[in-house]
Write a protein that holds these residues in place. Structure first.
Motif, PDB file in Angstrom:
ATOM      1  N   SER A  60      17.718  37.568  22.419  1.00 25.04           N
ATOM      2  CA  SER A  60      18.262  38.087  21.436  1.00 25.04           C
ATOM      3  C   SER A  60      17.434  38.252  20.214  1.00 25.04           C
ATOM      4  O   SER A  60      17.578  39.054  19.071  1.00 25.04           O
ATOM      5  CB  SER A  60      19.453  37.332  20.993  1.00 25.04           C
ATOM      6  OG  SER A  60      19.196  35.941  20.575  1.00 25.04           O
ATOM      7  N   GLU A  61      16.224  37.461  20.055  1.00 20.17           N
ATOM      8  CA  GLU A  61      15.323  37.499  18.918  1.00 20.17           C
ATOM      9  C   GLU A  61      14.517  38.592  18.928  1.00 20.17           C
ATOM     10  O   GLU A  61      14.063  39.204  17.983  1.00 20.17           O
ATOM     11  CB  GLU A  61      14.496  36.326  18.809  1.00 20.17           C
ATOM     12  CG  GLU A  61      15.239  34.880  18.593  1.00 20.17           C
ATOM     13  CD  GLU A  61      16.071  35.010  17.196  1.00 20.17           C
ATOM     14  OE1 GLU A  61      15.242  35.492  16.148  1.00 20.17           O
ATOM     15  OE2 GLU A  61      17.063  34.438  16.972  1.00 20.17           O
ATOM     16  N   ARG A 108      16.090  44.452  17.900  1.00 24.49           N
ATOM     17  CA  ARG A 108      16.223  44.708  16.445  1.00 24.49           C
ATOM     18  C   ARG A 108      17.750  45.367  16.300  1.00 24.49           C
ATOM     19  O   ARG A 108      18.190  45.064  15.088  1.00 24.49           O
ATOM     20  CB  ARG A 108      15.223  45.763  16.103  1.00 24.49           C
ATOM     21  CG  ARG A 108      13.860  45.212  16.057  1.00 24.49           C
ATOM     22  CD  ARG A 108      12.952  46.173  15.589  1.00 24.49           C
ATOM     23  NE  ARG A 108      11.584  45.832  15.901  1.00 24.49           N
ATOM     24  CZ  ARG A 108      10.311  46.607  15.465  1.00 24.49           C
ATOM     25  NH1 ARG A 108      10.670  47.815  15.310  1.00 24.49           N
ATOM     26  NH2 ARG A 108       9.123  46.075  15.742  1.00 24.49           N
ATOM     27  N   LEU A 109      18.008  46.039  17.358  1.00 22.10           N
ATOM     28  CA  LEU A 109      19.519  46.524  16.937  1.00 22.10           C
ATOM     29  C   LEU A 109      20.559  45.683  17.496  1.00 22.10           C
ATOM     30  O   LEU A 109      20.834  45.268  18.328  1.00 22.10           O
ATOM     31  CB  LEU A 109      19.636  48.008  18.087  1.00 22.10           C
ATOM     32  CG  LEU A 109      18.609  49.103  17.595  1.00 22.10           C
ATOM     33  CD1 LEU A 109      18.923  50.089  18.732  1.00 22.10           C
ATOM     34  CD2 LEU A 109      18.776  49.398  16.394  1.00 22.10           C
ATOM     35  N   ARG A 110      21.318  45.306  16.164  1.00 24.64           N
ATOM     36  CA  ARG A 110      21.994  44.039  16.237  1.00 24.64           C
ATOM     37  C   ARG A 110      23.401  44.500  17.372  1.00 24.64           C
ATOM     38  O   ARG A 110      23.780  43.564  18.203  1.00 24.64           O
ATOM     39  CB  ARG A 110      22.968  43.625  14.823  1.00 24.64           C
ATOM     40  CG  ARG A 110      21.595  43.144  13.948  1.00 24.64           C
ATOM     41  CD  ARG A 110      21.351  41.755  14.541  1.00 24.64           C
ATOM     42  NE  ARG A 110      20.082  41.756  15.487  1.00 24.64           N
ATOM     43  CZ  ARG A 110      19.767  40.863  16.544  1.00 24.64           C
ATOM     44  NH1 ARG A 110      20.491  39.760  16.587  1.00 24.64           N
ATOM     45  NH2 ARG A 110      18.749  41.196  17.323  1.00 24.64           N
ATOM     46  N   HIS A 111      23.986  45.639  17.209  1.00 16.69           N
ATOM     47  CA  HIS A 111      24.786  46.234  17.918  1.00 16.69           C
ATOM     48  C   HIS A 111      24.771  45.843  19.585  1.00 16.69           C
ATOM     49  O   HIS A 111      25.441  45.728  20.304  1.00 16.69           O
ATOM     50  CB  HIS A 111      25.339  47.539  17.757  1.00 16.69           C
ATOM     51  CG  HIS A 111      24.624  48.765  18.547  1.00 16.69           C
ATOM     52  ND1 HIS A 111      23.344  49.124  18.182  1.00 16.69           N
ATOM     53  CD2 HIS A 111      24.826  49.511  19.556  1.00 16.69           C
ATOM     54  CE1 HIS A 111      22.881  49.989  18.468  1.00 16.69           C
ATOM     55  NE2 HIS A 111      23.988  50.162  19.694  1.00 16.69           N
ATOM     56  N   ALA A 170      22.507  43.764  21.116  1.00 13.65           N
ATOM     57  CA  ALA A 170      22.304  42.553  21.126  1.00 13.65           C
ATOM     58  C   ALA A 170      23.708  42.040  21.284  1.00 13.65           C
ATOM     59  O   ALA A 170      24.111  41.166  22.460  1.00 13.65           O
ATOM     60  CB  ALA A 170      21.780  41.472  20.124  1.00 13.65           C
ATOM     61  N   HIS A 171      24.732  42.171  20.473  1.00 12.13           N
ATOM     62  CA  HIS A 171      26.099  42.039  20.738  1.00 12.13           C
ATOM     63  C   HIS A 171      26.748  42.612  22.188  1.00 12.13           C
ATOM     64  O   HIS A 171      27.223  42.041  22.674  1.00 12.13           O
ATOM     65  CB  HIS A 171      27.119  42.552  19.684  1.00 12.13           C
ATOM     66  CG  HIS A 171      26.786  42.033  18.351  1.00 12.13           C
ATOM     67  ND1 HIS A 171      26.857  40.801  17.932  1.00 12.13           N
ATOM     68  CD2 HIS A 171      26.456  42.463  17.158  1.00 12.13           C
ATOM     69  CE1 HIS A 171      26.735  40.300  16.983  1.00 12.13           C
ATOM     70  NE2 HIS A 171      26.423  41.452  16.155  1.00 12.13           N
ATOM     71  N   ASP A 227      27.242  39.282  23.908  1.00  8.30           N
ATOM     72  CA  ASP A 227      28.613  38.856  23.811  1.00  8.30           C
ATOM     73  C   ASP A 227      29.433  38.943  25.304  1.00  8.30           C
ATOM     74  O   ASP A 227      29.040  39.652  25.995  1.00  8.30           O
ATOM     75  CB  ASP A 227      29.252  39.473  22.888  1.00  8.30           C
ATOM     76  CG  ASP A 227      28.790  39.256  21.357  1.00  8.30           C
ATOM     77  OD1 ASP A 227      28.055  38.242  21.255  1.00  8.30           O
ATOM     78  OD2 ASP A 227      29.082  39.756  20.571  1.00  8.30           O
ATOM     79  N   GLU A 271      25.977  52.535  15.357  1.00 10.32           N
ATOM     80  CA  GLU A 271      24.888  52.013  14.636  1.00 10.32           C
ATOM     81  C   GLU A 271      25.158  51.381  13.312  1.00 10.32           C
ATOM     82  O   GLU A 271      24.183  50.888  12.657  1.00 10.32           O
ATOM     83  CB  GLU A 271      23.704  53.043  14.474  1.00 10.32           C
ATOM     84  CG  GLU A 271      23.304  53.707  15.573  1.00 10.32           C
ATOM     85  CD  GLU A 271      22.665  52.844  16.853  1.00 10.32           C
ATOM     86  OE1 GLU A 271      22.024  51.835  16.357  1.00 10.32           O
ATOM     87  OE2 GLU A 271      22.512  53.172  17.885  1.00 10.32           O
ATOM     88  N   ASP A 285      26.000  48.527  12.263  1.00 12.06           N
ATOM     89  CA  ASP A 285      25.662  47.260  11.712  1.00 12.06           C
ATOM     90  C   ASP A 285      23.937  47.003  12.054  1.00 12.06           C
ATOM     91  O   ASP A 285      23.466  46.093  11.728  1.00 12.06           O
ATOM     92  CB  ASP A 285      26.328  46.051  12.633  1.00 12.06           C
ATOM     93  CG  ASP A 285      26.475  45.950  13.987  1.00 12.06           C
ATOM     94  OD1 ASP A 285      26.300  47.425  14.342  1.00 12.06           O
ATOM     95  OD2 ASP A 285      26.989  45.407  14.619  1.00 12.06           O
ATOM     96  N   SER A 286      23.425  48.016  12.571  1.00 10.01           N
ATOM     97  CA  SER A 286      21.865  47.845  12.672  1.00 10.01           C
ATOM     98  C   SER A 286      21.345  48.317  11.524  1.00 10.01           C
ATOM     99  O   SER A 286      20.349  47.693  11.067  1.00 10.01           O
ATOM    100  CB  SER A 286      21.398  48.710  13.861  1.00 10.01           C
ATOM    101  OG  SER A 286      21.523  50.087  13.584  1.00 10.01           O
TER     102      SER A 286
END
Length: 133
Positions: free
Chosen positions: A100-101, A104-107, A109-110, A114, A124, A126-127
Motif C-alpha cells: 500500500s505504500e 500512489r492512487l489512494r482509490h 489501494a482501497h 479493503d 479519481e 480521493d487521489s
C-alpha cells in the motif's frame, strides 16, 4: 495469524487484518487491469474521428498511436496472467502494508486491499492526481 512470504523469501506471521490472500490480490489486480484494457480501447475509439480528419500523420504520431495499441494488447495479456495466478495460488498471503505504500492512487489501494469486491468505477476523487476535467 497468517504465514506471509516477504520479498526476501522469509516466512513470518502477520495479523489477518494486515495480510491478503495472494489469490484475492491477483484477482483484484486482474479486475483493475481489465478496466485499464477498456480505458485504452476507449482512447483508441476517441482518437478515431480525430485521425479521420487529419490529412497526414507524421511518423512520430503514427508510432505513438501504435504504442497505444501495444499498451492495450499488453494490458490484456497481463490481466490474463493475473487471472491465471489468482487460480493457481493456494493459501499464501502477502503483507499489504509495504504494497500500500508504493501505490500512489489512494482509490486503487482501497480497491485492492479493503475487504470489498466492487466493480470498476471511474473515480479519481480521493487521489487528486488524474482528474483533469
Amino acid at each position: 495469524m497468517t504465514a506471509v512470504q516477504t520479498s526476501a523469501g522469509i516466512h513470518r506471521d502477520v495479523d489477518e487484518a494486515t495480510a491478503i490472500p495472494i489469490a484475492t490480490l491477483n484477482k483484484r489486480i486482474q479486475d483493475e487491469m481489465i478496466a485499464l484494457v477498456i480505458l485504452s480501447a476507449e482512447v483508441q475509439i476517441a482518437l478515431g474521428p480525430t485521425l479521420a480528419e487529419a490529412k497526414s500523420l507524421s511518423p512520430a504520431v503514427q508510432r505513438s498511436l501504435q504504442a497505444i495499441d501495444r499498451l492495450h494488447q499488453t494490458l490484456d495479456d497481463l490481466q490474463r496472467v493475473m487471472g491465471h495466478l489468482s487460480s493457481a495460488n493456494g493459501d499464501h498471503s502477502v503483507d499489504i502494508d509495504p504494497l500500500s505504500e508504493v501505490i500512489r492512487l489512494r482509490h486503487l489501494a482501497h480497491k485492492l486491499f479493503d475487504n470489498i469486491d466492487a466493480p470498476f468505477a471511474l473515480s479519481e476523487d480521493d487521489s487528486g492526481e488524474i482528474a483533469w476535467f
